[in-house]
Scaffold this active site. Structure first.
Site, short mmCIF file in Angstrom:
data_model
loop_
_atom_site.label_atom_id
_atom_site.label_comp_id
_atom_site.label_asym_id
_atom_site.label_seq_id
_atom_site.Cartn_x
_atom_site.Cartn_y
_atom_site.Cartn_z
N SER A 134 0.81 -1.22 0.00
CA SER A 134 0.00 0.00 0.00
C SER A 134 0.84 1.26 0.00
O SER A 134 0.47 2.26 -0.63
CB SER A 134 -0.92 0.01 1.23
OG SER A 134 -1.74 -1.13 1.20
N HIS A 178 0.53 4.43 4.79
CA HIS A 178 -0.19 5.07 3.69
C HIS A 178 0.23 6.53 3.55
O HIS A 178 0.49 7.00 2.44
CB HIS A 178 -1.70 5.01 3.97
CG HIS A 178 -2.25 3.62 3.90
ND1 HIS A 178 -3.59 3.34 4.03
CD2 HIS A 178 -1.64 2.41 3.73
CE1 HIS A 178 -3.78 2.05 3.93
NE2 HIS A 178 -2.61 1.46 3.75
#
Length: 390
Positions: free
Chosen positions: A274, A332
């Site tokens: 991610s 993230h």
């Protein structure tokens, strides 16, 4: 997303194995085990009052019963080695990518020259009877195999350069996902393919965890986003520069995750691509903020790339501040910030200053090639400088 839900039970459970003779109720309540360890002594006819008083005043440690163990002390890990590894790995990624771009351009030029020579040879021999005879001599299985290879080659050539690059990354992630399903490899996968600042192995998992997924849904979601944005990012940066950004973003996002985990004292393993995928998405949205995006299940809903990036950053910031434990929101944010930073400043700081390194590689390669020739000498200096700025 940098997902660690499958490891919550591992992080919260101490993996205590109970003996078979302990009942289920005593397993649930630890104090039941302490109560079961005491037994009432039989009455003695000649017990004196002073002896009873002395036994009552005896401390538990003197009576031979151990108190509850103190809570384990978790020492905060030092992040000096991961920080040095992050800086060194980022520099090496862009250096290797610059050299790879030089070799790719040189190979394309040589292939073009060879193609022109082959075309001239083909025009010089227009007779195709030889090839017809060769095809007729093949068996049916060989013909089908050649046709299948031709179809695969046509399909591969129909993909964009970004999609071909993403296909290689997806293949690596799929191979690692299969390794998670092998029971004998569980220890190795947890040690090297999950990142945790409290682990003894800190640096290598920063790279390998970016290609590691335990859930099929997790991998499909990440790889779908990578596939959708691969053509745009490769057309903007090129294949070699994209690979450098992708690898570096995975390591830098994990470093941000290490910092947040160490600051909050919440040490748990994380894995997933991610952080790197968020860097790709953020780079495209920053470079082309007015591009229209949509949701696969809601095609009627459209929004600009800039607004999508702002919404994702806001959600991950809220998750980090509120302590949400479903995703690694720090990773993230680290990947998104790296993508925005690279488009704004990193491209000028790193990629545009690669020419001295490429010239050094060209001179080394040229000197080695001249020294390996029969008539060449290692000390000869040949003409031809390094390649120009691409």
């Amino acid at each position: 997303m940098a997902w660690r839900g499958c490891f919550l039970k591992w992080a919260k459970t101490d993996f205590i194995r109970y003996p078979k003779n302990i009942s289920r109720s005593s397993r649930v309540n630890p104090y039941n085990q302490q109560r079961c360890s005491f037994r009432r002594e039989a009455k003695r006819p000649d017990t004196k009052k002073e002896n009873i008083t002395q036994e009552l005043n005896t401390s538990p440690s003197e009576a031979g019963t151990a108190g509850p163990p103190p809570p384990p002390y978790i020492r905060k890990p030092t992040l000096f080695r991961p920080l040095i590894f992050t800086v060194g790995f980022t520099g090496c990624s862009f250096g290797v990518s610059a050299i790879l771009q030089y070799e790719t351009i040189k190979s394309k030029v040589q292939t073009a020259k060879d193609g022109e020579e082959l075309e001239k040879l083909a025009l010089g021999s227009p007779d195709m009877a030889y090839w017809h005879d060769w095809w007729n001599q093949l068996s049916g299985f060989r013909r089908q195999l050649i046709l299948l290879m031709s179809m695969v080659d046509d399909l591969w050539n129909s993909l964009t350069e970004g999609q071909r690059t993403a296909t290689g990354i997806i293949a690596i992630n799929a191979a690692v996902l299969c390794c998670w399903r092998i029971p004998s490899m569980q220890r190795t996968m947890i040690k090297y393919f999950t990142s945790n600042p409290a682990s003894k192995t800190q640096c290598l998992p920063m790279v390998l965890s970016s290609f590691s997924h335990y859930s099929i849904i997790h991998m499909v979601a990440n790889m779908y986003v990578l596939w959708m944005f691969s053509s745009g990012i490769v057309s903007l940066l090129g294949k070699e520069q994209f690979l450098a950004v992708y690898f570096s973003a995975g390591v830098n996002s994990t470093m941000v995750s290490y910092l947040c985990k160490t600051a909050t004292g919440r040490f748990y393993p994380s894995l997933g691509a991610s952080g790197a995928v968020m860097a790709v998405l953020a780079a495209v949205c920053t470079k082309v903020p007015e591009a229209k995006l949509g949701i696969i299940f809601l095609p009627m809903v459209t929004f600009t790339a800039g607004n999508a990036l702002k919404a994702l950053v806001a959600i991950d910031t809220a998750g980090l501040m509120l302590g949400w434990r479903l995703f690694d929101h720090a990773a993230h944010l680290g990947g998104a910030l790296f993508g925005v930073w690279y488009v704004a400043y990193g491209h000028k700081l790193l990629w545009r200053r690669r020419e001295p390194l490429v010239k050094l590689w060209h001179n080394m390669r040229f000197s080695v090639s001249r020294g390996s020739r029969p008539g060449g000498r290692p000390g000869d200096k040949g003409g031809g400088g390094g390649p120009g700025h691409h």
